[in-house]
Write an enzyme that holds these catalytic residues in place. Structure first.
Site, PDB file in Angstrom:
ATOM      1  N   ASP A 345      58.019  25.216  48.941  1.00 35.75           N
ATOM      2  CA  ASP A 345      57.078  25.875  49.830  1.00 35.75           C
ATOM      3  C   ASP A 345      56.168  26.789  48.998  1.00 35.75           C
ATOM      4  OD1 ASP A 345      56.451  26.453  52.701  1.00 35.75           O
ATOM      5  OD2 ASP A 345      56.966  28.494  52.072  1.00 35.75           O
ATOM      6  N   GLU A 374      53.826  22.489  47.708  1.00 35.04           N
ATOM      7  CA  GLU A 374      52.504  22.864  48.177  1.00 35.04           C
ATOM      8  C   GLU A 374      51.800  23.552  47.009  1.00 35.04           C
ATOM      9  OE1 GLU A 374      52.634  23.953  52.797  1.00 35.04           O
ATOM     10  OE2 GLU A 374      53.746  25.365  51.578  1.00 35.04           O
TER      11      GLU A 374
END
Ligand code: CA
Length: 667
Positions: A345, A374
């Site tokens: 993340d 990400e």
């Protein structure tokens, strides 16, 4: 939490760490593997890293919450490595413990530490258990699928509750790890759900939303059916209790998560875990702060928490003890739980060096482990832009992939504007950005990166660095996005646009990624940030599998096509530049039309040439295909990779609105 994720926030900060955080660089560090708890024949030993604590102690309890400690053990300081130790000659299996440190003359709140591998209810106390007792039968032989190239992976992103909570799932252990251990579960129309559904669909890996112990769901009140995505980490090295059948028993959540992993592995499916080391649920009351105040988080010059996560704080992977922590925690999940991949993340909050260490050390455990993330932050960070594990820096990372927001936003329309359309829904001008996705953001002689919407250069040096998608848990689901942006049009058009969008994902170079349930036209009732919405918003309604059987069959065709044909899974940028040839189409005259060939048995494919064409316009468009004996693989919303839909001799061929065409020259 990722809902606020922005593309590469850059430029604002060029300094190294903040002046406040300079103080932490000189802290002694400890790299031993006996941090916090070790049980051996010599007894039970504790070692807490807390270099600046004025004193430290361990409290031993009979239960996971409440009651008074059975014993309080004083700890001894070791200045050379900043750790505090205590031990007893007995094996304290069945007991619980917390640490407490004296800081600025005050005893801070008790904490289970940062390395609790088993916890009691709500993760308040760490538990002392024999981990071997949590292994399901056959665990020693358990193995995930072997992955030769990361472009072979097909990712299915899933929340435990979404998959099983709806009454139509036919699953007994709703919302639990055990849901995916149940074979033979059926929808009301007698169609497979659960793990059998995954096998039918043909994905290779399930990516489970955060499954470590998180903060937001009260494990003591499961009857409330509280829902959360889980991007609020509490204990990074123990599973979440609300997904177990008994969160009070520390061994149960561990055993049940392992049983889920084993069931998936037995079905040939890998398990990727979403990890959120970039921030903690709490600030001053986080386990990081309660063990080593200040160290693990980044700060601004004035000492306040910096907040690149948009969730109140960010962690400091650029400090050695935190870097070690991330590396060792992922290694622990790979070793103890046989996890096959990690999705980071807000990965750009971490530094490049840390991510490279993560991938390299995981590879030593299991070369099939897939690491991606990400490649952006949700706010600015004191970490300099050139050190961030950004999408734009992915070429500096080995064995790490990033999400292509290029393809995502160009195909379906921008995520920040629900009504914005994309290439697949008739918005012109996005052809070049879609092509950036098709070539996995690698350098290609026919792709003009200056026309890219999200990226202006070929940031990937290999297709193994790219994960392609059009939707995930964040933002509107693909179904909702199409309902909103194609409002007023018949549902049939939306269903065709969905097929087209996913055909682009599944035929593009890089690894494809899909959001659970979209194969049965799953929606989230128009809620984009459903992180704490009830099951009525989030759960997949399995009636849809019969209602949208045509959609499901098409997705099955996409996974089958990709698995059977390495041309869609090339492994080097050079291969793509040589074997992927775009046809010349004037986007001014024929917007929303792309066609290309995969030539000369690309990547060892049995098919000599493959023609792929996409028409995202609301009207039919025609392309010209050279003469020859072509098998029609996909056309007008139908797909049949093995037998084909018929033959075509070349010449002009028309694509229906919102449709893909795939032709194969088999010899
Ligand atoms: Ca929890």
């Amino acid at each position: 939490m990722t809902a606020l994720a922005l593309t590469a926030v850059g430029g604002a900060s060029s300094q190294a760490r903040s002046t406040y955080d300079e103080q932490f660089v000189s802290y002694p560090t400890y790299s031993g593997d006996d941090l916090e708890l070790t049980v051996s024949d010599a007894g039970t030993a504790f070692r807490l890293w807390s270099p600046k604590a004025q004193d430290a102690r361990v409290k031993i309890y009979a239960q996971g919450r409440g009651g008074n400690p059975l014993t309080v053990l004083p700890m001894q300081f070791h200045a050379d490595n900043g750790t505090w130790t205590a031990s007893v000659p007995e094996k304290l299996y069945g007991k619980f413990y917390t640490f407490q440190i004296l800081h600025d003359g005050k005893w801070l709140d008790e904490t289970p530490g940062v390395w609790a591998k088993a916890v009691g209810l709500n993760g308040e106390r760490a538990a002392i258990i024999d981990l071997t007792s949590t292994n399901p039968e056959g665990w020693a032989e358990d193995k995930g699928p072997k992955v030769d190239n990361f472009t072979d992976v097909i990712v299915y992103e899933m929340h435990h509750r979404d998959m099983s909570m709806h009454p139509s799932s036919g699953i007994a252990n709703k919302g639990k790890f055990l849901a995916l251990t149940e074979p033979g579960t059926l929808s009301p129309d007698s169609l497979a759900t659960g793990i059998d559904h995954l096998k039918e669909l043909g994905i290779t890996h399930v990516h489970i939303l955060p499954s470590y112990d998180y903060n937001s769901v009260d494990e003591a009140n499961l009857q409330l059916n509280t829902y959360n995505w889980g991007y609020d980490p509490l204990n990074y090295n123990a599973p979440e209790g609300s997904y177990s059948t008994n969160p009070s028993d520390p061994a149960t959540r561990i055993r049940e998560m392992k049983e889920m992993i084993k069931a998936l592995h037995d079905a040939g499916i890998g398990v990727i875990m979403d990890v959120v080391y970039n921030h903690t649920a709490g600030n001053d009351d986080s386990n990081f702060e309660l063990t080593a105040p200040g160290y693990y988080h980044r700060h601004r010059n004035d000492g306040s928490y910096s907040d690149a996560s948009g969730c109140g704080n960010e962690t400091a992977s650029d400090l050695l003890q935190m870097q070690d922590y991330i590396v060792n925690s992922t290694k622990y999940w790979a070793d103890e739980y046989h996890i096959d991949g990690f999705r980071f993340d807000l990965m750009a909050i971490h530094d490049i060096e840390t991510m490279n260490r993560v991938a390299a050390e995981l590879k030593e455990i299991n070369p099939s482990i897939f690491v991606y993330g990400e490649g952006w932050t949700a706010g600015d960070s004191p970490l300099p832009v050139d050190k961030r594990a950004l999408k734009e820096n992915v070429a500096k990372m080995t064995d790490i992939a990033v999400f292509s927001d290029d393809l995502r936003d160009a195909v379906k329309g921008h995520y920040t504007d629900a009504s914005d359309r994309g290439f697949a829904t008739g918005k012109p001008g996005l052809e070049e950005t879609v092509k950036i996705g098709i070539v996995a953001a690698t350098a290609h002689p026919q792709v003009d990166y200056s026309k890219g919407n999200n990226s202006k250069f070929a940031y990937a040096s290999s297709p193994e660095m790219i994960v392609n998608y059009v939707s995930c848990h964040d933002d509107l689901s693909l179904t909702d996005k199409l309902k909103k942006s194609m409002e007023g049009l018949p549902e049939k058009d939306m269903l065709e646009a969905a097929k087209l969008a996913q055909t682009i994902v599944f035929t593009s170079q890089g690894a494809p990624f899909m959001f659970a349930g979209e194969e049965v036209w799953r929606d989230k009732k128009g809620v984009h940030n459903s992180y704490k919405s009830p099951d009525s918003i989030n759960a997949i309604d399995w009636h849809n599998k019969a209602l949208y059987a045509d959609q499901f069959a098409y997705y099955q065709g996409l996974t089958a096509l990709r698995k059977a044909h390495p041309a869609f899974r090339m492994t080097t940028a050079d291969q793509i530049a040589r074997h992927l040839v775009f046809d010349k189409i004037d986007s001014e005259k024929n917007p929303n039309l792309i066609s290309y060939s995969l030539t000369d048995n690309a990547n060892g494919d049995e098919w000599k040439e493959i023609k792929v064409a996409f028409n995202g316009a609301s009207y039919p468009q025609t392309i010209n295909v050279k003469k020859g004996k072509w098998m029609i693989v996909a056309q007008d919303g139908k797909i049949s990779p093995a037998e084909g839909l018929g033959e075509f001799k070349g010449g002009k061929i028309t694509l229906a609105p919102y449709s893909a065409l795939i032709l194969a020259k088999t010899k």
